[in-house]
Scaffold this motif. Structure first.
Motif, short mmCIF file in Angstrom:
data_model
loop_
_atom_site.label_atom_id
_atom_site.label_comp_id
_atom_site.label_asym_id
_atom_site.label_seq_id
_atom_site.Cartn_x
_atom_site.Cartn_y
_atom_site.Cartn_z
N ASN A 266 4.80 3.67 -9.23
CA ASN A 266 3.80 2.97 -8.42
C ASN A 266 3.03 3.93 -7.51
O ASN A 266 1.81 3.87 -7.42
N HIS A 267 3.77 4.81 -6.84
CA HIS A 267 3.10 5.70 -5.89
C HIS A 267 2.28 6.77 -6.60
O HIS A 267 1.21 7.16 -6.11
N THR A 268 2.75 7.27 -7.75
CA THR A 268 1.96 8.26 -8.50
C THR A 268 0.61 7.65 -8.88
O THR A 268 -0.44 8.29 -8.72
N ASN B 126 -2.28 -1.95 -5.20
CA ASN B 126 -2.22 -1.62 -3.77
C ASN B 126 -0.83 -1.92 -3.23
O ASN B 126 -0.23 -2.95 -3.55
N ASP B 127 -0.36 -1.00 -2.43
CA ASP B 127 0.97 -1.04 -1.82
C ASP B 127 0.90 -1.92 -0.57
O ASP B 127 0.17 -1.60 0.37
N VAL B 128 1.64 -3.03 -0.56
CA VAL B 128 1.64 -3.87 0.64
C VAL B 128 2.96 -3.80 1.41
O VAL B 128 3.26 -4.68 2.22
N GLU C 131 5.01 -2.47 4.49
CA GLU C 131 4.49 -2.15 5.82
C GLU C 131 4.31 -0.65 6.02
O GLU C 131 3.44 -0.22 6.77
N HIS C 132 5.11 0.18 5.31
CA HIS C 132 4.97 1.64 5.51
C HIS C 132 3.59 2.13 5.07
O HIS C 132 3.19 3.23 5.43
N ALA C 133 2.86 1.32 4.29
CA ALA C 133 1.54 1.74 3.81
C ALA C 133 0.45 1.56 4.86
O ALA C 133 -0.62 2.15 4.74
#
Ligand SMILES: [Fe+2]
Length: 240
Positions: free
Chosen positions: A113-115, A195-197, A199-201
């Protein structure tokens, strides 16, 4: 022998022993770290003012790094993981040994996901064009409706998770959400963008205002990269 000298000598013996045994240990474990954390393709502050440099630094250097480290730790005892492409591993979770299934699901999902996430962002934004713009009109009701529906879906994710646009081999687009670090790759699908939801994003800049983050995020979507992913999905070459 004075105390200090004897301690130094003992330390030296331990250090020598570690050096002498290290090469054999490393070769037995090779490849020691099959999963790599690529650097961000832009500086930490490149996405400001929409995503701040500190969030990017912590998100990439600590959160994403932890997923990669966890995956490498799992691969030490299960060497078959090193030989599987990440998207295959995620699509075949049920075939993996039970001892590593949860780690691969969480940390392998997090790595994929992050890549994808870093790749599809960039300064400058732009707009979808050509084939991709036509698919957004055809399947998602146009760019504005797509963005509104995507933001609404991301806002409805309870707790931590992701909102994605998936792309089928025939180019058809759809919106879906996943909890935690799950990904449509686990269903054999391909991700156009996500999109990363967690909270750290967004928490440093937006605190609890996830809808504001979701709206601002579109300013840092690199549509050229998204178009590359769309073409690769239709060609059958898109992986993560
Ligand atoms: Fe994240």
């Amino acid at each position: 022998m004075p105390q200090i000298t004897r301690r130094a000598a003992l330390t030296g013996v331990v250090a020598f022993a570690a050096v002498a045994t290290a090469p054999r240990f490393v070769s037995a474990q090779a490849p020691a770290e099959p999963f790599k954390l690529d650097p961000l393709p832009y500086p930490n502050n490149a996405l400001e003012p929409h995503i701040d440099a500190k969030t990017m630094e912590i998100h990439h250097d600590r959160h994403h790094a932890a997923y990669v480290n966890n995956l490498n730790t799992a691969a030490k005892d299960h060497s078959q993981l090193a030989n599987m492409p990440l998207h295959d591993m995620l699509a075949k979770l049920s075939e993996l040994p039970e001892a590593v299934r949860t780690t691969v699901r969480n940390s392998g999902g997090g790595h994929a996901n992050h890549t994808m996430f870093w790749q599809l962002m960039g300064p400058g934004g732009g707009k979808p064009a050509g084939d991709l713009a036509q698919a957004i009109d055809r399947d998602l009701g146009g760019l504005e409706k797509f963005q509104n529906d995507f933001n609404a879906a991301g806002g409805r994710v309870f707790g931590s998770g992701w909102v994605f646009a998936t792309v089928a081999r025939d180019g058809k687009l759809a919106i879906e959400t996943k909890p935690n670090q799950d990904t449509p790759l686990m269903d054999g699908k391909r991700v156009l963008l996500g999109n990363d939801v967690w909270e750290h994003a967004y928490y440093l800049l937006y605190q609890n205002r996830r809808p504001d983050y979701l709206k601002a995020w579109w300013n840092v979507v690199n549509w050229n990269k998204v178009a590359e992913r769309y073409a690769a999905a239709k060609a059958g070459t898109l992986t993560i």
